[in-house]
Enzyme design. Structure first.
Site: not given
Ligand code: RIB
Ligand code: CA
Length: 314
Positions: A9, A14, A38, A123, A164-165, A238-239
């Site tokens: 996303d 990403d 996102n 991701t 979040f994801n 993160h990703d």
């Molecule tokens: O919590 C972080 C995740 O949420 C990452 O993948 C960021 O790109 C968002 O998608």
């Molecule tokens: Ca992401």
């Protein structure tokens, strides 16, 4: 050579994950699927096309997926990624012709036509991956491992309980974790430490290449947002950390744990409940990243972006 499908996303982090995959000589990126997260689905899809246009990789298939989670209403993250989903620098308008098929069909078709051994690297919210598993369960034998960014054992970011994801589509995350497919969960316990500091961003900007000169201001935007909201000293990639596990598995240390995904909790929707002490007696279902080698991760990012700069040099 690792065959990889990314589901994402984009999203600043990403974008870095996609760049690592493209730059790495041991990764064969079979395609990119996009999902709302996102930003809205139209924006994350457009951003994937813009990234591939920037890298002049119009050969990599891109397929658009779901614009909303399975059950819940979509939640986006404009505070971190901006209105476009990739605010902070001018990326080119898309010059890539995307596939007409849906992301789920790209995933299932690609896996079913293959001899197997394919890595899925999601991701973003897991909507596309969950539906692919439901639509064509036989893909389970074709997937080498799902290496995903999501969740957290002791860390969270969207509510006090959830990342979040997994928060955006907890039902999809539950389907994936109950699928029986081998999973490596790269969660906030390590990705919140995978910080590309403002000094790192300045160093990247100093490369002066076509890719690094766009990535640096994008990461500065993402880093500033994370500093303002969470007090981080830079951009949490993160990703990119999740993808880097395929480049060098030593970048994280994992524990084999049972993980359940909460879908009913009033305060805990999307929580990844990891049985750290084996209390439930349930069989482990995920290698959960618990520690990272930050210098190694940063070197992977610097070296791979530099390779992309070199590949784009006149
Ligand atoms: O919590 C972080 C995740 O949420 C990452 O993948 C960021 O790109 C968002 O998608
Ligand atoms: Ca992401």
């Amino acid at each position: 050579m690792k065959k990889v499908i990314m589901d994402c996303d984009p999203g600043h982090d990403d974008m870095v994950a996609i760049m690592l995959a493209i730059a790495d000589e041991d990764i064969d990126l079979l395609g990119i699927t996009t999902v709302a997260g996102n930003q809205t689905g139209d924006k994350t899809f457009r951003n994937a096309l813009r990234i591939l246009t920037l890298l002049n990789r119009k050969d990599i298939p891109v397929a658009r997926g779901f614009d909303k989670p399975l059950v819940r209403e979509l939640k986006t993250a404009p505070a971190f990624h901006g209105v476009s989903g990739l605010d902070g620098a001018d990326l080119p308008e898309p010059e890539v012709t995307p596939l007409k098929k849906h992301a789920v069909d790209f995933i299932t078709d690609t896996l079913m036509k293959s001899d197997g051994g394919i890595y899925l690297v999601p991701t973003g919210p897991l909507t596309n991956v969950a539906v692919a598993l439901l639509k064509e369960p036989r893909i389970k034998e074709k997937i080498e491992r799902i290496v995903l960014m999501g969740g957290g054992v002791f860390d969270s970011n969207t509510t006090p309980a959830a990342e979040f994801n997994f928060y955006v589509d907890p039902e999809a995350a539950k389907i994936v974790f109950e699928s029986g497919v081998p999973i490596t969960m790269v969660g906030l316990d390590v990705t919140d430490k995978a910080i590309f500091s403002f000094e790192d961003i300045d160093r990247l900007g100093g490369f002066g290449g076509k890719v690094s000169s766009v990535v640096a201001p994008l990461l500065r935007f993402f880093g500033n947002a994370n500093k303002e909201i969470y007090g981080f000293d830079g951009a949490p990639l993160h990703d990119a950390l999740a993808l880097s596990v395929l480049i060098n598995p030593n970048v994280v240390k994992t524990r084999f744990l049972h993980v359940d995904i909460e879908t009913k909790g009033e305060f805990t929707r999307g929580e990844s409940v990891a049985d750290v002490y084996g209390i439930t007696g349930k069989a482990p279902n995920a290698e959960v990243a618990m520690d990272l080698d930050l210098p190694l991760f940063k070197e992977i990012v610097f070296s791979h972006i530099r390779k992309l700069d070199e590949s784009m040099a006149d």
